[in-house]
Scaffold this active site. Structure first.
Site, PDB file in Angstrom:
ATOM      1  N   GLN A  24       7.541   3.598   1.203  1.00 24.58           N
ATOM      2  CA  GLN A  24       8.612   2.987   0.411  1.00 24.58           C
ATOM      3  C   GLN A  24       8.107   1.868  -0.502  1.00 24.58           C
ATOM      4  O   GLN A  24       8.921   1.189  -1.143  1.00 24.58           O
ATOM      5  CB  GLN A  24       9.719   2.429   1.327  1.00 24.58           C
ATOM      6  CG  GLN A  24      10.389   3.468   2.200  1.00 24.58           C
ATOM      7  CD  GLN A  24      11.201   4.501   1.402  1.00 24.58           C
ATOM      8  OE1 GLN A  24      11.460   4.345   0.204  1.00 24.58           O
ATOM      9  NE2 GLN A  24      11.610   5.564   2.067  1.00 24.58           N
TER      10      GLN A  24
ATOM     11  N   HIS B 288       9.538   3.581  10.744  1.00 27.91           N
ATOM     12  CA  HIS B 288      10.031   4.955  10.634  1.00 27.91           C
ATOM     13  C   HIS B 288       9.420   5.769  11.784  1.00 27.91           C
ATOM     14  O   HIS B 288       8.316   5.455  12.228  1.00 27.91           O
ATOM     15  CB  HIS B 288       9.551   5.494   9.279  1.00 27.91           C
ATOM     16  CG  HIS B 288      10.078   6.827   8.884  1.00 27.91           C
ATOM     17  ND1 HIS B 288       9.569   8.005   9.372  1.00 27.91           N
ATOM     18  CD2 HIS B 288      11.072   7.177   8.029  1.00 27.91           C
ATOM     19  CE1 HIS B 288      10.219   9.028   8.823  1.00 27.91           C
ATOM     20  NE2 HIS B 288      11.143   8.547   8.008  1.00 27.91           N
TER      21      HIS B 288
ATOM     22  N   ASP C 299       2.015   1.603   6.037  1.00 27.58           N
ATOM     23  CA  ASP C 299       2.846   2.742   5.676  1.00 27.58           C
ATOM     24  C   ASP C 299       3.489   2.401   4.326  1.00 27.58           C
ATOM     25  O   ASP C 299       4.424   1.606   4.251  1.00 27.58           O
ATOM     26  CB  ASP C 299       3.899   2.960   6.767  1.00 27.58           C
ATOM     27  CG  ASP C 299       4.952   3.976   6.369  1.00 27.58           C
ATOM     28  OD1 ASP C 299       4.939   4.451   5.213  1.00 27.58           O
ATOM     29  OD2 ASP C 299       5.810   4.295   7.220  1.00 27.58           O
TER      30      ASP C 299
ATOM     31  N   CYS D 290      15.661   8.214  10.521  1.00 25.56           N
ATOM     32  CA  CYS D 290      14.383   8.337  11.240  1.00 25.56           C
ATOM     33  C   CYS D 290      13.888   6.982  11.724  1.00 25.56           C
ATOM     34  O   CYS D 290      12.679   6.693  11.676  1.00 25.56           O
ATOM     35  CB  CYS D 290      13.307   8.990  10.383  1.00 25.56           C
ATOM     36  SG  CYS D 290      13.713  10.652   9.895  1.00 25.56           S
TER      37      CYS D 290
ATOM     38  N   LYS E 118       8.308  10.982  -2.980  1.00 24.43           N
ATOM     39  CA  LYS E 118       9.160   9.799  -3.120  1.00 24.43           C
ATOM     40  C   LYS E 118       8.826   9.017  -4.383  1.00 24.43           C
ATOM     41  O   LYS E 118       9.423   7.995  -4.663  1.00 24.43           O
ATOM     42  CB  LYS E 118       8.994   8.885  -1.902  1.00 24.43           C
ATOM     43  CG  LYS E 118       9.543   9.481  -0.600  1.00 24.43           C
ATOM     44  CD  LYS E 118       9.392   8.480   0.515  1.00 24.43           C
ATOM     45  CE  LYS E 118       9.567   9.084   1.892  1.00 24.43           C
ATOM     46  NZ  LYS E 118      10.930   9.439   2.217  1.00 24.43           N
TER      47      LYS E 118
END
Ligand code: PLP
Length: 416
Positions: free
Chosen positions: A205, A125, A202, A369, A228
């Site tokens: 997600q 991302h 990261d 993104c 999220k």
């Protein structure tokens, strides 16, 4: 269909899901962008402002003490949720982007020099690319990207080839927000550590969608966003190994992050407050704690199984839509999260998304993104459907039917 979660029951907890869009019940398939919020989270934030609101870490009065206690309890709970026993490593920030920037401008700027390498992947991302570009420019370090295999997984041989003596940090998405690929972050960490590099995962997600344990993964930093994972916007976290954070200078100066201030210098507060200058988002942290509690109530194994099942069904159903091209590794054989990315004929995803919206189906359209990944896919943009705890298989049917209708419509427009 889902044996794992009682989705109809869960949906009752989400007031927004009762809403109509363009005269039809909302079909919200954009949870990878941001999730909806259950009553428990809304109530926790509301209750905090109604009953406890005060600034934290400063006041000796009752409300101040209760607000501080609630904020620190939230920290401990969120830390535990990602497997961190020691809450000193859990720094509250606004979102994943800020968490990554904290590592880039804090740890990396202090530790990188010309010739050093920052190892990324082609599926990152922008928020796990741009901070590294800025810091590379400042320190003279360079960026190296691990390639992907043709079906959108990390090319392990390329990773091993590019990981070397010069690699100081590996920054990698746990789950791709476009392809749904789940990366083997534990294996990445052991290889990287053997090479003497630190690893930032990261988790934007992954933390919302599957069990994530920093101890089991072995990472040095984990970044994630509250919004999220059923929590409020404007709250997220960076977890870092306390021993690394101890040796890292603070990024922002101001109130709360100091021990003592003199006219010409200051000394720093202890972890984690050293990295939390100014008044924090207390209500956000408390809302995130409520979100974590809600997710733990469902069980993260069950959440992950539900989404795997939905992905499998989505691939099966959407592959029957003529003219639809689906990208990324195919579940269930390949490791895959609740994200399906596609294009219909040569229709621009923005046009497609508008047509779907008329049927109250919310999908994301654009470059997500992840422009380097779009170049790798050789498309300017795609449409993406993403799932969460409140997603029903029937909603995938509605999406598929809406796509079939859109195909009819656009084939007339395109073919005349
Ligand atoms: N990383 C990944 C993989 C993401 O999907 C996202 C958001 O879509 C981010 C980072 C950035 O998250 P935020 O906008 O909450 O900072």
């Amino acid at each position: 269909m889902s044996m794992e979660l009682d989705v109809r029951r869960i949906r009752e907890d989400f007031p927004i899901l009762r809403r109509q869009v363009n005269g039809r019940p909302l079909v919200y398939l954009d949870s990878a962008a941001t999730s909806q919020k259950p009553e428990a989270v809304l109530a926790a934030v509301d209750r905090y402002y109604r009953e406890t609101n005060a600034n934290v870490h400063r006041a000796i009065h009752t409300l101040g003490e209760q607000a501080t206690e609630a904020y620190e309890r939230a920290r401990a709970r969120v830390a535990r949720f990602v497997g961190a026993g020691d809450p000193r490593g859990l720094i509250f920030v606004r979102n994943t982007t800020e968490a990554i920037n904290l590592v880039a401008w804090g740890w990396a700027r202090q530790n990188l020099k010309p010739g050093d390498e920052i190892l990324l992947t082609e599926m990152e991302h922008h928020s796990n690319i741009v901070p590294w570009q800025l810091v590379a420019r400042e320190t003279g370090a360079s960026l190296v990207y691990v390639r992907l295999t043709p079906d959108g997984e990390l090319d392990w041989a390329d990773f091993k080839a590019k990981l070397g003596r010069r690699t100081r940090i590996v920054a990698v998405a746990h789950v791709s927000n476009v392809l749904g690929t789940v990366n083997p972050v534990d294996a990445i960490c052991s290889e990287a550590h053997r090479a003497g590099a630190v690893v930032l995962v990261d988790g934007a997600q992954s933390v919302p969608h599957m069990p994530v344990d920093v101890g089991a993964i072995g990472c040095d930093f984990l970044a994630f966003s509250g919004h999220k994972m059923l929590g409020p916007m404007g709250i997220g976290a960076l977890w870092g190994r306390p021993e690394i954070l101890e040796g890292t200078e603070p990024l922002f100066g101001g109130g709360e992050m100091i021990a003592e201030v003199f006219p010409d210098h200051s000394t720093w507060n202890e972890l984690p407050w050293k990295f939390e200058a100014g008044t924090p988002n207390v209500a956000g942290a408390i809302g995130l704690e409520a979100a974590v509690e809600y997710l733990e109530g469902l069980g993260m194994e069950a959440v992950a199984a539900h989404e795997r099942e939905l992905s499998r069904y989505a691939y099966e159903r959407l592959e029957r839509v003529e003219g639809l091209r689906i990208y990324g590794p195919r579940p269930p054989e390949k490791s895959h999260a609740g994200v399906v990315t596609f294009n219909l004929l040569s229709v621009h995803p923005h046009d497609l998304s508008m047509i779907l919206d008329q049927r109250a189906v919310a999908v994301r359209a654009g470059h997500h993104c992840a422009q380097p990944l779009m170049r790798w896919l050789d498309v300017p943009s795609t449409a993406r459907a993403s799932f969460y705890v409140y997603t029903l298989p029937e909603e995938i049917d509605i999406l598929a039917e809406a796509l079939e209708e859109a195909r009819e419509y656009f084939s007339h427009v395109l073919l005349g």
